[in-house]
Design a protein around this motif. Sequence first.
Motif, short mmCIF file in Angstrom:
data_model
loop_
_atom_site.label_atom_id
_atom_site.label_comp_id
_atom_site.label_asym_id
_atom_site.label_seq_id
_atom_site.Cartn_x
_atom_site.Cartn_y
_atom_site.Cartn_z
N LEU A 24 0.95 -0.93 -0.22
CA LEU A 24 -0.46 0.23 0.24
C LEU A 24 0.84 1.43 0.39
N ILE A 25 1.66 1.53 1.01
CA ILE A 25 2.76 2.40 1.12
C ILE A 25 3.86 2.17 -0.46
N VAL A 26 4.41 1.48 -0.92
CA VAL A 26 4.57 1.59 -2.33
C VAL A 26 3.62 2.29 -3.62
N CYS A 27 2.33 2.05 -3.03
CA CYS A 27 1.41 1.72 -4.70
C CYS A 27 1.35 3.74 -4.13
N VAL A 28 1.21 4.31 -2.62
CA VAL A 28 0.85 5.90 -2.41
C VAL A 28 1.87 6.81 -2.84
N LEU A 29 3.42 5.75 -3.46
CA LEU A 29 4.54 6.23 -4.08
C LEU A 29 4.80 6.51 -5.81
N VAL A 30 4.06 4.84 -5.24
CA VAL A 30 4.77 4.75 -6.77
C VAL A 30 4.14 4.92 -8.49
N VAL A 31 2.45 4.67 -8.04
CA VAL A 31 1.28 5.08 -8.80
C VAL A 31 1.18 6.65 -9.26
N PRO A 32 1.29 7.45 -8.77
CA PRO A 32 1.62 8.87 -8.89
C PRO A 32 2.77 9.37 -10.15
N SER A 33 3.52 8.50 -9.47
CA SER A 33 4.71 9.08 -10.49
C SER A 33 4.53 8.05 -11.66
N LEU A 34 3.92 7.35 -12.24
CA LEU A 34 3.70 6.04 -13.12
C LEU A 34 2.67 8.08 -14.09
N LEU A 35 2.33 7.46 -13.72
CA LEU A 35 0.87 8.29 -14.03
C LEU A 35 1.55 9.43 -14.62
N GLY A 36 2.66 10.36 -13.85
CA GLY A 36 2.89 11.73 -14.55
C GLY A 36 4.10 11.29 -15.87
N GLY A 37 4.61 9.87 -15.28
CA GLY A 37 5.86 9.52 -16.67
C GLY A 37 4.79 9.18 -17.83
N LEU A 38 4.06 9.05 -17.22
CA LEU A 38 2.86 7.74 -18.97
C LEU A 38 2.68 9.60 -19.74
N LEU A 39 1.87 10.80 -18.61
CA LEU A 39 2.04 11.68 -19.30
C LEU A 39 3.23 12.54 -19.81
N VAL A 40 3.98 12.28 -19.44
CA VAL A 40 4.93 12.77 -19.94
C VAL A 40 5.80 12.50 -21.40
N ALA A 41 5.66 11.14 -20.95
CA ALA A 41 6.03 10.36 -22.63
C ALA A 41 4.83 10.48 -23.45
N ILE A 42 3.62 11.21 -22.91
CA ILE A 42 2.74 11.45 -24.64
C ILE A 42 3.21 12.26 -24.98
N PHE A 43 3.61 13.22 -24.24
CA PHE A 43 3.69 14.77 -24.11
C PHE A 43 4.94 14.74 -25.51
#
Length: 90
Positions: A20-39
């Motif tokens: 749960l703690i790892v998901c709280v830290l990693v999932v937002p970073s993954l979503l941000g990375g996805l948005l940057v990759a799309i850009f």
Amino acid sequence: MLTPDIAVNIITHAVQITGLIVCVLVVPSLLGGLLVAIFQAATQINEQMLSFLPRLLITLTMLIVAGHWILRTLSELFIESFRQAGGLVG
């Protein structure tokens, strides 16, 4: 007495909290990375710093925002583990 069922319950609870703690830290970073990759794909900008810096900032922001909750959750996990350890010995 420490039985295999109790040991499995303790380990399962610890792994769930850690996940749960790892998901709280990693999932937002993954979503941000996805948005940057799309850009980057849309604009054909191939800069490594552009993909790294937003993920770093998102992770740091999540540590600041959720840090209190993370420390409280880990403290409760350790306190509960030590309480159980006292009753399981002997």
